[in-house]
Scaffold this motif. Structure first.
Motif, mmCIF file in Angstrom:
data_model
loop_
_atom_site.group_PDB
_atom_site.id
_atom_site.type_symbol
_atom_site.label_atom_id
_atom_site.label_comp_id
_atom_site.label_asym_id
_atom_site.label_seq_id
_atom_site.Cartn_x
_atom_site.Cartn_y
_atom_site.Cartn_z
ATOM 1 N N TYR A 136 0.827 -1.205 0.000
ATOM 2 C CA TYR A 136 0.000 0.000 0.000
ATOM 3 C C TYR A 136 0.862 1.255 0.000
ATOM 4 O O TYR A 136 0.637 2.192 -0.776
ATOM 5 C CB TYR A 136 -0.926 -0.035 1.213
ATOM 6 C CG TYR A 136 -1.668 1.246 1.494
ATOM 7 C CD1 TYR A 136 -2.430 1.863 0.509
ATOM 8 C CD2 TYR A 136 -1.614 1.836 2.753
ATOM 9 C CE1 TYR A 136 -3.118 3.036 0.773
ATOM 10 C CE2 TYR A 136 -2.297 2.999 3.027
ATOM 11 C CZ TYR A 136 -3.046 3.599 2.034
ATOM 12 O OH TYR A 136 -3.718 4.757 2.306
ATOM 13 N N ARG A 137 1.877 1.271 0.866
ATOM 14 C CA ARG A 137 2.745 2.449 0.941
ATOM 15 C C ARG A 137 3.601 2.601 -0.316
ATOM 16 O O ARG A 137 3.844 3.717 -0.790
ATOM 17 C CB ARG A 137 3.631 2.365 2.185
ATOM 18 C CG ARG A 137 2.851 2.508 3.491
ATOM 19 C CD ARG A 137 3.754 2.454 4.703
ATOM 20 N NE ARG A 137 3.008 2.654 5.942
ATOM 21 C CZ ARG A 137 2.723 3.841 6.469
ATOM 22 N NH1 ARG A 137 3.143 4.941 5.855
ATOM 23 N NH2 ARG A 137 2.051 3.949 7.583
ATOM 24 N N ALA A 138 4.061 1.489 -0.859
ATOM 25 C CA ALA A 138 4.936 1.547 -2.030
ATOM 26 C C ALA A 138 4.178 1.907 -3.302
ATOM 27 O O ALA A 138 4.765 2.454 -4.235
ATOM 28 C CB ALA A 138 5.650 0.211 -2.217
ATOM 29 N N THR A 139 2.887 1.605 -3.334
ATOM 30 C CA THR A 139 2.127 1.868 -4.556
ATOM 31 C C THR A 139 1.939 3.355 -4.820
ATOM 32 O O THR A 139 1.545 3.751 -5.922
ATOM 33 C CB THR A 139 0.752 1.169 -4.489
ATOM 34 O OG1 THR A 139 0.225 1.054 -5.810
ATOM 35 C CG2 THR A 139 -0.233 1.957 -3.641
ATOM 36 N N VAL A 140 2.220 4.184 -3.793
ATOM 37 C CA VAL A 140 2.161 5.634 -3.987
ATOM 38 C C VAL A 140 3.081 6.059 -5.127
ATOM 39 O O VAL A 140 2.749 6.922 -5.937
ATOM 40 C CB VAL A 140 2.534 6.366 -2.688
ATOM 41 C CG1 VAL A 140 2.726 7.866 -2.939
ATOM 42 C CG2 VAL A 140 1.462 6.150 -1.624
ATOM 43 N N SER A 141 4.245 5.423 -5.212
ATOM 44 C CA SER A 141 5.202 5.778 -6.264
ATOM 45 C C SER A 141 4.733 5.340 -7.649
ATOM 46 O O SER A 141 5.268 5.801 -8.661
ATOM 47 C CB SER A 141 6.574 5.154 -5.956
ATOM 48 O OG SER A 141 6.487 3.740 -5.918
ATOM 49 N N ASP A 142 3.743 4.453 -7.699
ATOM 50 C CA ASP A 142 3.215 3.996 -8.996
ATOM 51 C C ASP A 142 2.270 5.013 -9.624
ATOM 52 O O ASP A 142 2.126 5.053 -10.850
ATOM 53 C CB ASP A 142 2.464 2.665 -8.827
ATOM 54 C CG ASP A 142 3.398 1.513 -8.504
ATOM 55 O OD1 ASP A 142 4.612 1.673 -8.690
ATOM 56 O OD2 ASP A 142 2.901 0.460 -8.070
ATOM 57 N N LEU A 165 1.831 8.509 -8.519
ATOM 58 C CA LEU A 165 2.084 9.928 -8.315
ATOM 59 C C LEU A 165 3.469 10.324 -8.804
ATOM 60 O O LEU A 165 4.352 9.479 -8.960
ATOM 61 C CB LEU A 165 1.970 10.285 -6.819
ATOM 62 C CG LEU A 165 0.594 10.089 -6.163
ATOM 63 C CD1 LEU A 165 0.692 10.404 -4.683
ATOM 64 C CD2 LEU A 165 -0.444 10.967 -6.817
ATOM 65 N N GLU A 166 3.638 11.620 -9.029
ATOM 66 C CA GLU A 166 4.944 12.168 -9.366
ATOM 67 C C GLU A 166 5.730 12.423 -8.072
ATOM 68 O O GLU A 166 5.159 12.528 -6.986
ATOM 69 C CB GLU A 166 4.784 13.469 -10.148
ATOM 70 C CG GLU A 166 3.996 13.320 -11.444
ATOM 71 C CD GLU A 166 4.680 12.390 -12.434
ATOM 72 O OE1 GLU A 166 5.923 12.300 -12.392
ATOM 73 O OE2 GLU A 166 3.979 11.768 -13.248
ATOM 74 N N LYS A 167 7.045 12.575 -8.212
ATOM 75 C CA LYS A 167 7.907 12.700 -7.026
ATOM 76 C C LYS A 167 7.556 13.910 -6.170
ATOM 77 O O LYS A 167 7.685 13.860 -4.943
ATOM 78 C CB LYS A 167 9.376 12.766 -7.455
ATOM 79 C CG LYS A 167 9.911 11.452 -7.998
ATOM 80 C CD LYS A 167 11.403 11.543 -8.295
ATOM 81 C CE LYS A 167 11.933 10.195 -8.780
ATOM 82 N NZ LYS A 167 13.394 10.251 -9.075
ATOM 83 N N GLU A 168 7.127 15.012 -6.794
ATOM 84 C CA GLU A 168 6.814 16.207 -6.011
ATOM 85 C C GLU A 168 5.592 16.015 -5.114
ATOM 86 O O GLU A 168 5.351 16.814 -4.201
ATOM 87 C CB GLU A 168 6.592 17.407 -6.932
ATOM 88 C CG GLU A 168 5.531 17.198 -7.986
ATOM 89 C CD GLU A 168 6.102 16.700 -9.303
ATOM 90 O OE1 GLU A 168 5.445 16.881 -10.333
ATOM 91 O OE2 GLU A 168 7.220 16.121 -9.284
ATOM 92 N N ASP A 169 4.809 14.968 -5.354
ATOM 93 C CA ASP A 169 3.623 14.708 -4.538
ATOM 94 C C ASP A 169 3.867 13.663 -3.454
ATOM 95 O O ASP A 169 2.951 13.364 -2.677
ATOM 96 C CB ASP A 169 2.465 14.233 -5.423
ATOM 97 C CG ASP A 169 2.001 15.316 -6.387
ATOM 98 O OD1 ASP A 169 1.983 16.487 -5.984
ATOM 99 O OD2 ASP A 169 1.669 14.981 -7.544
#
Length: 224
Positions: free
Chosen positions: A104-110, A112-116
């Motif tokens: 769940y936490r890692a999927t954020v990088s899937d 969103l862009e880095k600035e978010d």
């Protein structure tokens, strides 16, 4: 929603066990079994999240964790769940839930862009804290008008809601292909080295771990 549902079950089962046995030790044992598998399996689950479809892992983890809660519910329906049965159900649910959090936490990088990432990390942490902020109040209100079975039903309902929502997202937004295909233990070793080589990160983890260990005993410390 899934976090709030899990918090309802955790709080409700603690109250149920204490009412049945009158033992704070038994209550603490149930809480320990609810968190220990997640603690022990978080790192291996993180490696799996780097190798496989993260949203699929979320669906499997959250979906199958409902089996442990369903087992406890069925035991209660047939005459009341014993401490052993509750411990088995909680352990099964916690083992599968350990797959959920890292993915769940890692999927954020899937998605969103880095600035978010910073804002998203704060929102993810807030969602994870819902089981401590919202669940105890809600569980107390529900237990005043019903019993533990209602909390278990609501928790199982949140499992299906989470799996359905994750499946919709997975269907509409393709996951990134896994970037690392090394041997499982190679990735595990690299992850440990990445943490220990950065002194600030290692100290932060160490301090947080010590604080958490002290918070556990005080949770069951008798009031005077």
């Amino acid at each position: 929603m899934s976090s709030i549902g899990s918090g309802l079950t955790s709080f409700g089962l603690g109250v149920y066990v204490f009412r049945q046995t009158g033992s704070a030790a038994d209550m603490a044992l149930v809480s320990l079994l609810a968190f220990l598998p997640t603690l022990l399996l978080s790192v291996p689950a993180g490696v799996l999240a780097d190798r496989y479809d993260r949203r699929l892992l979320m669906m499997v983890g959250d979906g199958f964790s409902a089996l442990g809660i369903l087992y406890i519910f069925l035991c209660m329906q047939t005459g009341g769940a014993s401490l052993t049965q509750i411990c088995i159900g909680v352990s099964v649910s916690s083992v599968f839930s350990s797959l959920l959090e890292p993915a769940y936490r890692a999927t954020v990088s899937d998605i969103l862009e880095k600035e978010d990432y910073s804002r998203a990390s704060g929102m993810v942490s807030l969602a994870g804290s819902a089981r401590y902020l919202v669940s105890p109040i809600l569980a107390g209100i529900l237990l005043s008008v019903s019993d533990i079975r209602l909390l278990l039903i609501l928790d199982m309902g949140t499992f299906f809601l989470t799996v359905t929502c994750t499946g919709v997202v997975r269907h509409g937004l393709a996951s990134k292909a896994a970037e690392r295909k090394e041997v499982f233990f190679t990735l595990l070793k690299e992850g440990w080295q990445a943490v220990t080589e950065k002194r600030g990160v290692f100290l932060l983890i160490l301090v947080a771990s010590v604080m958490t260990c002290f918070m556990g005993p005080f949770r069951f410390w008798p009031s005077r």
